[in-house]
Each structure stands twice: as C-alpha cells, then as structure tokens.
Design a protein around this motif. Sequence first.
Motif, PDB file in Angstrom:
ATOM      1  N   GLU A 286       1.539   9.272   3.135  1.00 38.87           N
ATOM      2  CA  GLU A 286       2.022   7.924   3.029  1.00 38.87           C
ATOM      3  C   GLU A 286       3.096   7.918   2.073  1.00 38.87           C
ATOM      4  N   LEU A 287       4.504   7.784   2.651  1.00 37.08           N
ATOM      5  CA  LEU A 287       5.609   7.932   1.591  1.00 37.08           C
ATOM      6  C   LEU A 287       6.159   6.271   1.379  1.00 37.08           C
ATOM      7  N   LEU A 288       6.755   6.209   0.035  1.00 38.06           N
ATOM      8  CA  LEU A 288       7.353   5.430  -0.184  1.00 38.06           C
ATOM      9  C   LEU A 288       8.944   5.692  -0.276  1.00 38.06           C
ATOM     10  N   VAL A 289       9.926   5.132   0.535  1.00 36.72           N
ATOM     11  CA  VAL A 289      11.145   5.413   0.815  1.00 36.72           C
ATOM     12  C   VAL A 289      12.303   4.468  -0.020  1.00 36.72           C
ATOM     13  N   THR A 290      13.050   4.752  -0.739  1.00 40.64           N
ATOM     14  CA  THR A 290      13.836   3.633  -1.374  1.00 40.64           C
ATOM     15  C   THR A 290      15.262   3.947  -1.301  1.00 40.64           C
ATOM     16  N   LEU A 291      16.104   3.118  -0.590  1.00 43.95           N
ATOM     17  CA  LEU A 291      17.430   3.138  -0.878  1.00 43.95           C
ATOM     18  C   LEU A 291      17.886   1.964  -2.013  1.00 43.95           C
ATOM     19  N   ASP A 292      18.438   2.481  -3.003  1.00 41.37           N
ATOM     20  CA  ASP A 292      18.938   1.688  -4.104  1.00 41.37           C
ATOM     21  C   ASP A 292      20.337   1.301  -3.923  1.00 41.37           C
ATOM     22  N   LEU A 293      20.661  -0.204  -3.531  1.00 39.53           N
ATOM     23  CA  LEU A 293      22.043  -0.762  -3.089  1.00 39.53           C
ATOM     24  C   LEU A 293      22.670  -1.510  -4.324  1.00 39.53           C
TER      25      LEU A 293
ATOM     26  N   ILE B 131      22.382  -4.011  -5.788  1.00 43.33           N
ATOM     27  CA  ILE B 131      22.149  -5.459  -5.682  1.00 43.33           C
ATOM     28  C   ILE B 131      20.818  -5.766  -5.335  1.00 43.33           C
ATOM     29  N   TYR B 132      20.170  -4.781  -4.550  1.00 40.69           N
ATOM     30  CA  TYR B 132      18.699  -4.994  -3.990  1.00 40.69           C
ATOM     31  C   TYR B 132      18.418  -3.437  -3.507  1.00 40.69           C
ATOM     32  N   LYS B 133      16.914  -3.321  -3.160  1.00 37.83           N
ATOM     33  CA  LYS B 133      16.546  -2.087  -2.852  1.00 37.83           C
ATOM     34  C   LYS B 133      16.183  -2.249  -1.415  1.00 37.83           C
ATOM     35  N   ALA B 134      16.461  -1.277  -0.349  1.00 34.54           N
ATOM     36  CA  ALA B 134      15.907  -1.291   0.714  1.00 34.54           C
ATOM     37  C   ALA B 134      14.829  -0.274   0.823  1.00 34.54           C
ATOM     38  N   VAL B 135      13.577  -0.685   1.193  1.00 38.08           N
ATOM     39  CA  VAL B 135      12.191  -0.110   1.073  1.00 38.08           C
ATOM     40  C   VAL B 135      11.696  -0.061   2.377  1.00 38.08           C
ATOM     41  N   ARG B 136      10.931   1.165   2.476  1.00 33.88           N
ATOM     42  CA  ARG B 136      10.397   1.484   3.864  1.00 33.88           C
ATOM     43  C   ARG B 136       8.953   2.047   3.339  1.00 33.88           C
ATOM     44  N   LYS B 137       7.941   1.791   3.729  1.00 35.14           N
ATOM     45  CA  LYS B 137       6.692   2.446   3.599  1.00 35.14           C
ATOM     46  C   LYS B 137       6.179   3.242   4.893  1.00 35.14           C
ATOM     47  N   ILE B 138       5.865   4.448   4.921  1.00 44.29           N
ATOM     48  CA  ILE B 138       5.868   5.113   6.253  1.00 44.29           C
ATOM     49  C   ILE B 138       4.578   6.188   5.960  1.00 44.29           C
ATOM     50  N   ILE B 139       3.862   6.226   7.036  1.00 43.96           N
ATOM     51  CA  ILE B 139       2.626   7.159   7.460  1.00 43.96           C
ATOM     52  C   ILE B 139       3.376   8.143   8.382  1.00 43.96           C
TER      53      ILE B 139
ATOM     54  N   ASP C  49      29.764   8.238   2.143  1.00 41.69           N
ATOM     55  CA  ASP C  49      29.257   7.037   1.521  1.00 41.69           C
ATOM     56  C   ASP C  49      28.204   7.320   0.754  1.00 41.69           C
ATOM     57  N   GLU C  50      27.322   8.455   0.878  1.00 45.49           N
ATOM     58  CA  GLU C  50      26.375   8.887  -0.068  1.00 45.49           C
ATOM     59  C   GLU C  50      25.227   8.135  -0.275  1.00 45.49           C
ATOM     60  N   TRP C  51      24.408   7.693   0.705  1.00 44.35           N
ATOM     61  CA  TRP C  51      23.341   6.985   0.912  1.00 44.35           C
ATOM     62  C   TRP C  51      22.236   7.579   0.510  1.00 44.35           C
ATOM     63  N   LYS C  52      21.723   7.397  -0.822  1.00 45.03           N
ATOM     64  CA  LYS C  52      20.593   8.505  -1.374  1.00 45.03           C
ATOM     65  C   LYS C  52      19.309   7.449  -0.994  1.00 45.03           C
ATOM     66  N   HIS C  53      18.315   8.215  -0.389  1.00 47.46           N
ATOM     67  CA  HIS C  53      16.980   7.691   0.116  1.00 47.46           C
ATOM     68  C   HIS C  53      16.111   8.306  -0.831  1.00 47.46           C
ATOM     69  N   GLU C  54      15.358   7.812  -1.891  1.00 46.65           N
ATOM     70  CA  GLU C  54      14.239   8.554  -2.790  1.00 46.65           C
ATOM     71  C   GLU C  54      13.099   8.370  -1.929  1.00 46.65           C
ATOM     72  N   ILE C  55      12.335   9.613  -1.807  1.00 47.15           N
ATOM     73  CA  ILE C  55      11.137   9.850  -1.128  1.00 47.15           C
ATOM     74  C   ILE C  55       9.961  10.074  -2.088  1.00 47.15           C
ATOM     75  N   GLN C  56       8.933   9.393  -2.091  1.00 46.32           N
ATOM     76  CA  GLN C  56       8.074   9.623  -3.083  1.00 46.32           C
ATOM     77  C   GLN C  56       6.410   9.648  -2.259  1.00 46.32           C
TER      78      GLN C  56
ATOM     79  N   LEU D 232       4.721   1.031   7.901  1.00 43.99           N
ATOM     80  CA  LEU D 232       3.739   0.132   7.182  1.00 43.99           C
ATOM     81  C   LEU D 232       4.256  -1.107   6.929  1.00 43.99           C
ATOM     82  N   GLU D 233       5.597  -0.951   6.177  1.00 45.76           N
ATOM     83  CA  GLU D 233       6.181  -1.954   5.665  1.00 45.76           C
ATOM     84  C   GLU D 233       7.589  -1.909   5.553  1.00 45.76           C
ATOM     85  N   ALA D 234       8.387  -2.798   5.677  1.00 48.45           N
ATOM     86  CA  ALA D 234       9.786  -2.857   5.490  1.00 48.45           C
ATOM     87  C   ALA D 234      10.562  -4.063   4.611  1.00 48.45           C
ATOM     88  N   SER D 235      11.298  -3.717   3.726  1.00 45.51           N
ATOM     89  CA  SER D 235      12.039  -4.779   3.228  1.00 45.51           C
ATOM     90  C   SER D 235      13.450  -4.430   2.740  1.00 45.51           C
ATOM     91  N   GLY D 236      14.452  -5.228   2.960  1.00 49.17           N
ATOM     92  CA  GLY D 236      15.823  -4.758   2.329  1.00 49.17           C
ATOM     93  C   GLY D 236      16.693  -4.337   3.901  1.00 49.17           C
TER      94      GLY D 236
END
Length: 366
Positions: A187-194, A196-204, A285-292, A308-312
């Motif tokens: 189960e991963l938490l992937v975060t793209l820090d923008l 002004i907000y963060k685009a977040v996806r939780k994935i299995i 553009d350097e879109w950096k997605h942190e995978i945890q 599982l979840e998506a926001s942003g």
Amino acid sequence: MQIALTKKLATAIGIKPPPINEVANPLFTWTANWTKVWDNRRTEDMLVLVNHATRFTVAIYQVKRNSLKNVAEMMRVAISNTLLAMNLNPELVAEYMHLSGEVEFVQNSSRQAAAWVTKAGTECAFYVGNEYNGIAKMFSDTVGVAANRLIVNYSGANKEGFYPYQAMINALSEMTGKQAYKYRAFELLVTLDLDIYKAVRKIILPANIKFAQLHKVLQSAFHWRNCHLYDFTVFEKEKGKLVARIVPFEEDLEYDEEAILMDGLTLSEFLTQDRNIIYTYDMGDEWKHEIQLVNVIDEWDKESPYLLEASGQTPPEDVGGVPGFIDFREVMLNTNHPRFKATKEWARYWTVELSEWKKRPKVISI
C-alpha cells in the motif's frame, strides 16, 4: 489442450493438423494465428491465441519462422506467463496448466474464432506499436495482457459484453476451486507537492511490480499523458542518502554512469519502511512524486493496481512546473482575467477540482 491453427500458421509450422475436437472443453481450446505487426515488414512476427470459452488473449512478440520449431512449448509458457502477469494466484495457474495437458494441434474450422483471433491481433499490434520503436530487439510473451482489459462481444444489438480477463478468472476459479488472487502487495502513499496544495494518491499494487509498470500506474493515477522522460531515485529516510537512481533507457546511462537500468527491477527490491522513492516526471517541469510505503499486505486477494483514495487535481502537461502551475491556476480561477479565454482554450478539458469520478476507488488500468 488443443490449439486450432489457422491455415497460415499450420503452413508455417509445416504440419497438416487433424480436425478440431468439437466436444472438447472450450476452456482448454484455443485458436492461434501468426500475424504481422508492422506493415513494412515482409513476414509475420507475432503469435496470437484466443481462448474459446473466455476470449482471453495470449500474444507472443517477436516470433520469427525459425522459432516455430518450439512453438508448442512457447505457447504453453506464454499462456502461463500471461495469467501470472495479471497477478493471478500461481496455484490456480499451475492447476489450469496441469489440467490442460500437452498441446495438440488441430485445424481451425470456425469463422467466429478466426474473427476473434484477427481482432485480438489488431489490438495487440496497437499495443506493441505504442510500447516499442520497432528497431531494438524485443521479445515478450505477455503482450496480450492489455487486450484482455478491453470489452468484447458488445456491438450493434448485442449488449452482452464482457471483459476477457474477468471471464477467464471466473472460469478458472470455478473449475479449480482456488481463489483468483493471492500475492504480496504494497500500500503506497504517493504525494505530488504543488506548494499551494498536495495531489495525493493511495494505491495498492503487487510488491514485485516492475518499475516500468509502476511508471504506467503513476501516469494513470495522476492523469499524466506519458509525453516526457522520467526516473526513480531511492533515498534513505533518516539520512537522506541517495541509494540508487533508476532509469528507463540505456541512453540515460550516458548522462549518469552510476544510474541503474530499470529493466527487470522490481519495487520490492528497493522500497522499504526505511526508504522512500521520488518519481520525477518531465525533466523540464520537474514533477516530483514522493512514494512512501504505508503497509505490506502478505496475501492480497483482490485485483490491483487499485486506487484507494485520490485528492488534489494534477497540473496539465507543459504548464511550466510548480511556478507555472500556480500562475495558470490563478488565471483559471478568475474568469475576468485578460488571459482567461486563451488559457481556457489551451487547457481544454482540465478542471480546477478533481472530478468525483477521478476520486472514486477503482482498478487502475495500465
């Protein structure tokens, strides 16, 4: 297992197969053809098989004429590998292959099966064309995976459409009594820090997913269009020390001799609770997605990759990195802005907020 050969394939193999056994279990019956992917090639280069009970597709690329001497074993291995590539329970796959028995070549006499295998060949050719430049050497016996996620038997007045992979899974589970899925998952938490907000996806997804597939999962989850270069960098969490930089192409090694080619590498080899991974997409553009890594699931029993979840909302392509996106978003939020009309036309269907459909939990198609 009986495999009904088209006339072209039987001729290429050099045999005159007997008539098909019409009373045989259709789940153990396939029709096979030898077809051409590239119009500018003189000879066929891909084997395509379609299952009679489920329309499940198996395709092998590249297959030259001199490889056909081992075609029976090649087909059996490809059927098994394609099922396993869709994360099916290895015990279920092994049972099916055991019950199928040895390959027996027969003559195809069904126009319907011939139409199925022709259509499947076209779909697989599109996939190969998108994945492969046609120059470098390539062999894959799991080319059919993508075709199995396309709906079939749905046209005109016929509304009984279905997905071949789901039909195959249901048939194998019913026949063997074994669960369809059984594998180690992350189960991963992937975060793209923008900023002004963060685009977040939780994935299995499968723990042993290859980095090339992980790239496709992230492209789909964040609604990118796969137009730019990318890489993965692995870091130790506490010290921030670089563990490895993983790149997709040999040409990338010319610019970084210490980088590692991702070919064959899996996520579980690099991602642990003590590490995180940065997926960088678009080196401009350097879109950096942190995978945890959030959780390790020893026996996942469902289909994946799964959102599982998506926001942003994700920025549009080529917007100019985070600073460009912030400016772009300010314009899009102000209909009176002098650049609003031109920016809206450029952004096309992009919306400020993530739609409810994109937020909805779902299987990620890759």
